[in-house]
Design a protein around this motif. Structure first.
Motif, PDB file in Angstrom:
ATOM      1  N   GLY A  22       0.813  -1.205   0.000  1.00  3.36           N
ATOM      2  CA  GLY A  22       0.000   0.000   0.000  1.00  3.36           C
ATOM      3  C   GLY A  22       0.849   1.259   0.000  1.00  3.36           C
ATOM      4  O   GLY A  22       0.542   2.236  -0.693  1.00  3.36           O
ATOM      5  N   LEU A  23       1.960   1.230   0.732  1.00  4.14           N
ATOM      6  CA  LEU A  23       2.871   2.381   0.732  1.00  4.14           C
ATOM      7  C   LEU A  23       3.510   2.573  -0.644  1.00  4.14           C
ATOM      8  O   LEU A  23       3.692   3.704  -1.098  1.00  4.14           O
ATOM      9  N   GLY A  24       3.849   1.464  -1.309  1.00  4.47           N
ATOM     10  CA  GLY A  24       4.386   1.562  -2.666  1.00  4.47           C
ATOM     11  C   GLY A  24       3.387   2.200  -3.619  1.00  4.47           C
ATOM     12  O   GLY A  24       3.748   3.024  -4.468  1.00  4.47           O
ATOM     13  N   LEU A  25       2.114   1.857  -3.458  1.00  3.71           N
ATOM     14  CA  LEU A  25       1.083   2.456  -4.308  1.00  3.71           C
ATOM     15  C   LEU A  25       0.859   3.923  -3.970  1.00  3.71           C
ATOM     16  O   LEU A  25       0.557   4.725  -4.859  1.00  3.71           O
ATOM     17  N   LEU A  26       1.027   4.278  -2.703  1.00  7.12           N
ATOM     18  CA  LEU A  26       0.955   5.704  -2.354  1.00  7.12           C
ATOM     19  C   LEU A  26       2.063   6.481  -3.053  1.00  7.12           C
ATOM     20  O   LEU A  26       1.861   7.623  -3.479  1.00  7.12           O
ATOM     21  N   LEU A  27       3.223   5.851  -3.190  1.00  9.48           N
ATOM     22  CA  LEU A  27       4.319   6.501  -3.917  1.00  9.48           C
ATOM     23  C   LEU A  27       3.950   6.687  -5.389  1.00  9.48           C
ATOM     24  O   LEU A  27       4.268   7.716  -5.987  1.00  9.48           O
ATOM     25  N   LEU A  28       3.248   5.705  -5.962  1.00 11.08           N
ATOM     26  CA  LEU A  28       2.776   5.868  -7.351  1.00 11.08           C
ATOM     27  C   LEU A  28       1.852   7.074  -7.479  1.00 11.08           C
ATOM     28  O   LEU A  28       1.823   7.729  -8.520  1.00 11.08           O
ATOM     29  N   ASP A  40       2.726  10.393  -8.945  1.00  9.21           N
ATOM     30  CA  ASP A  40       2.397  10.494 -10.365  1.00  9.21           C
ATOM     31  C   ASP A  40       3.396  11.332 -11.171  1.00  9.21           C
ATOM     32  O   ASP A  40       3.024  12.254 -11.893  1.00  9.21           O
ATOM     33  N   THR A  41       4.678  10.986 -11.031  1.00 13.28           N
ATOM     34  CA  THR A  41       5.735  11.605 -11.833  1.00 13.28           C
ATOM     35  C   THR A  41       6.511  10.498 -12.532  1.00 13.28           C
ATOM     36  O   THR A  41       6.447   9.340 -12.108  1.00 13.28           O
ATOM     37  N   PRO A  42       7.262  10.810 -13.588  1.00 17.59           N
ATOM     38  CA  PRO A  42       8.059   9.766 -14.226  1.00 17.59           C
ATOM     39  C   PRO A  42       8.991   9.046 -13.248  1.00 17.59           C
ATOM     40  O   PRO A  42       9.133   7.818 -13.309  1.00 17.59           O
ATOM     41  N   ALA A  43       9.600   9.782 -12.332  1.00 17.11           N
ATOM     42  CA  ALA A  43      10.523   9.156 -11.374  1.00 17.11           C
ATOM     43  C   ALA A  43       9.815   8.150 -10.479  1.00 17.11           C
ATOM     44  O   ALA A  43      10.343   7.072 -10.200  1.00 17.11           O
ATOM     45  N   THR A  44       8.602   8.486 -10.035  1.00 19.52           N
ATOM     46  CA  THR A  44       7.910   7.544  -9.142  1.00 19.52           C
ATOM     47  C   THR A  44       7.441   6.296  -9.896  1.00 19.52           C
ATOM     48  O   THR A  44       7.328   5.229  -9.299  1.00 19.52           O
ATOM     49  N   TYR A  45       7.208   6.424 -11.203  1.00 19.20           N
ATOM     50  CA  TYR A  45       6.848   5.226 -11.971  1.00 19.20           C
ATOM     51  C   TYR A  45       8.045   4.302 -12.169  1.00 19.20           C
ATOM     52  O   TYR A  45       7.878   3.135 -12.492  1.00 19.20           O
ATOM     53  N   VAL A  46       9.236   4.818 -11.989  1.00 21.59           N
ATOM     54  CA  VAL A  46      10.434   3.979 -12.060  1.00 21.59           C
ATOM     55  C   VAL A  46      10.711   3.333 -10.704  1.00 21.59           C
ATOM     56  O   VAL A  46      11.089   2.167 -10.626  1.00 21.59           O
ATOM     57  N   ILE A  47      10.470   4.067  -9.616  1.00 22.66           N
ATOM     58  CA  ILE A  47      10.804   3.590  -8.273  1.00 22.66           C
ATOM     59  C   ILE A  47       9.676   2.771  -7.640  1.00 22.66           C
ATOM     60  O   ILE A  47       9.903   1.696  -7.093  1.00 22.66           O
ATOM     61  N   LEU A  84      -6.691   6.846  -8.796  1.00 21.56           N
ATOM     62  CA  LEU A  84      -6.656   5.387  -8.947  1.00 21.56           C
ATOM     63  C   LEU A  84      -5.640   4.772  -7.995  1.00 21.56           C
ATOM     64  O   LEU A  84      -5.913   3.787  -7.319  1.00 21.56           O
ATOM     65  N   TRP A  85      -4.426   5.362  -7.927  1.00 27.85           N
ATOM     66  CA  TRP A  85      -3.393   4.792  -7.053  1.00 27.85           C
ATOM     67  C   TRP A  85      -3.752   4.964  -5.586  1.00 27.85           C
ATOM     68  O   TRP A  85      -3.444   4.097  -4.762  1.00 27.85           O
ATOM     69  N   LEU A  86      -4.412   6.060  -5.257  1.00 27.32           N
ATOM     70  CA  LEU A  86      -4.868   6.232  -3.869  1.00 27.32           C
ATOM     71  C   LEU A  86      -5.912   5.170  -3.523  1.00 27.32           C
ATOM     72  O   LEU A  86      -5.905   4.606  -2.419  1.00 27.32           O
ATOM     73  N   PHE A  87      -6.809   4.891  -4.463  1.00 28.97           N
ATOM     74  CA  PHE A  87      -7.799   3.831  -4.256  1.00 28.97           C
ATOM     75  C   PHE A  87      -7.111   2.478  -4.075  1.00 28.97           C
ATOM     76  O   PHE A  87      -7.422   1.724  -3.144  1.00 28.97           O
ATOM     77  N   ALA A  88      -6.177   2.156  -4.975  1.00 28.74           N
ATOM     78  CA  ALA A  88      -5.487   0.857  -4.893  1.00 28.74           C
ATOM     79  C   ALA A  88      -4.709   0.729  -3.586  1.00 28.74           C
ATOM     80  O   ALA A  88      -4.689  -0.331  -2.961  1.00 28.74           O
ATOM     81  N   ALA A  89      -4.080   1.821  -3.149  1.00 26.43           N
ATOM     82  CA  ALA A  89      -3.362   1.805  -1.869  1.00 26.43           C
ATOM     83  C   ALA A  89      -4.336   1.586  -0.718  1.00 26.43           C
ATOM     84  O   ALA A  89      -4.052   0.811   0.205  1.00 26.43           O
ATOM     85  N   SER A  90      -5.480   2.241  -0.775  1.00 27.91           N
ATOM     86  CA  SER A  90      -6.439   2.115   0.322  1.00 27.91           C
ATOM     87  C   SER A  90      -6.993   0.701   0.431  1.00 27.91           C
ATOM     88  O   SER A  90      -7.263   0.226   1.533  1.00 27.91           O
TER      89      SER A  90
END
Length: 194
Positions: free
Chosen positions: A81-87, A90-97, A159-165
């Motif tokens: 869930g924390l990884g999805l919060l990082l998504l 919503d920047t190119p860097a976070t899509y890599v990490i 969407l990523w906030l939903f998936a994290a939740s």
């Protein structure tokens, strides 16, 4: 008992909903953030490779270190869930990490989930997994469908906030499930020694 299996099914539903949304939309989100289509495909490939390696590692650790599968699942859901919060940044860097923790934790749980159900229902493992897998398969169908609706209406960040939740909620329910499993085991052991 059936109430515990229904809780398992709910945990599986939440985990699979999150995973279905993540797998279905991570490349589109990466492209929308400015990553090229080829690199967006690599984002999914990286996440998948990390997820496979993590599933193997999690299984080995549970087998060799005496870890309760449901206990490990609590952590996997929470960290995923924390990884999805990082998504959701919503920047190119976070899509890599972010795919590394999102897949390594948020999509490494199915084997441990099934192992927990089987260990706690040794007299009827097929019936027990039949019940728990209803949640998993419903979540696998719901994740991409609901994810598409959320993404169309509110964008990838939502969407990523939903998936994290869903994963974080699943982790909280799994904590409760773990306490119920332990209480049930103690009750069975007390009855056996009486």
């Amino acid at each position: 008992g059936t109430p515990l299996l229904l809780l398992n099914a709910l945990v599986g539903l939440l985990g699979a909903t999150s995973a279905g949304a993540m797998v279905g939309f991570i490349t589109g989100g990466a492209e929308a953030s400015g990553i090229s289509p080829g690199a967006a495909g690599l984002v999914l490939s990286l996440g998948s490779a990390v997820g496979v390696a993590s599933r193997l590692l999690q299984g080995w650790q549970v087998d060799h270190l005496g870890i309760l599968p449901i206990g490990r699942l609590v952590w996997l859901f929470g960290l995923g869930g924390l990884g999805l919060l990082l998504l959701a940044v919503d920047t190119p860097a976070t899509y890599v990490i972010a795919p590394v923790p999102a897949f390594a934790f948020g999509w490494a749980w199915p084997g441990l989930f099934n192992l927990s159900v089987i260990r706690n229902n040794p007299s009827a493992p097929a019936a027990a997994t039949g019940i728990s897998q209803v949640g998993v398969f419903a979540g696998a169908a719901l994740g991409p469908a609901l994810g598409g609706v959320i993404m169309d209406a509110a964008g990838y960040r939502t969407l990523w906030l939903f998936a994290a939740s869903t994963l974080i909620t699943g982790s909280a329910i799994a904590v409760y499930l773990r306490t119920r499993i332990k209480a049930n085991r103690q009750r069975v052991e007390a009855a056996a020694t009486a």
